[in-house]
Design an enzyme around this catalytic site. Structure first.
Site, PDB file in Angstrom:
ATOM      1  N   CYS A 194       0.848  -1.202   0.000  1.00 30.28           N
ATOM      2  CA  CYS A 194       0.000   0.000   0.000  1.00 30.28           C
ATOM      3  C   CYS A 194       0.885   1.254   0.000  1.00 30.28           C
ATOM      4  O   CYS A 194       1.571   1.522   0.981  1.00 30.28           O
ATOM      5  CB  CYS A 194      -0.877  -0.032   1.248  1.00 30.28           C
ATOM      6  SG  CYS A 194      -1.650   1.530   1.677  1.00 30.28           S
TER       7      CYS A 194
ATOM      8  N   CYS B  58       0.485   3.612   2.912  1.00 35.16           N
ATOM      9  CA  CYS B  58       1.043   3.061   4.155  1.00 35.16           C
ATOM     10  C   CYS B  58       2.554   3.268   4.194  1.00 35.16           C
ATOM     11  O   CYS B  58       3.116   3.608   5.241  1.00 35.16           O
ATOM     12  CB  CYS B  58       0.724   1.572   4.268  1.00 35.16           C
ATOM     13  SG  CYS B  58      -1.044   1.191   4.286  1.00 35.16           S
TER      14      CYS B  58
END
Length: 126
Positions: free
Chosen positions: A43, A46
């Site tokens: 991600c 993230c």
């Protein structure tokens, strides 16, 4: 002092929540995509948020429990039936998400990269 806990998947998350001491230090859950072989999450948001949050935690002068929760791979996370999305305790819409346990406070997505919002979330109890 920050205590770090690593949680892998929904089952471990559920088991951990059953052990939280309501009189203990605040628990913050950071939900992130699982790590690839290079150590970075699949991600991109993230990957951007994690170093900012870690730097903030290194400067924090209070006792908290910081639980890093691996929500799984991209395919699992994208499934609308993913338990992290459907469970009433989490109801995640995006990752990364940072939640203060048993509170309404949460940071989602790019909010997790804003130091002033992190400050507000962690100082809410003061």
């Amino acid at each position: 002092m920050v205590t770090f806990v690593d949680i892998n998947g929904f089952e471990e998350f559920t088991k951990y929540t059953e052990t939280i001491d309501s009189k203990g230090p605040p628990v913050l859950f950071y939900f992130s995509g699982s790590k690839l072989p290079d150590g970075r999450s699949w991600c991109p948001d993230c990957v951007e948020a994690e170093p900012i949050i870690k730097a903030f935690l290194n400067e924090l002068k209070k006792t908290v429990i910081f639980a890093y929760v691996d929500v799984g791979d991209r395919e699992y996370w994208k499934d609308k039936a993913c338990p992290f999305r459907t469970d009433s305790r989490t109801r995640l819409m995006v990752i990364p998400t940072l939640i203060k346990w048993n509170g309404v406070q949460r940071l989602e997505g790019t909010q997790c990269t804003k130091r002033e919002l992190l400050q507000m979330l962690f100082e809410e109890d003061d």
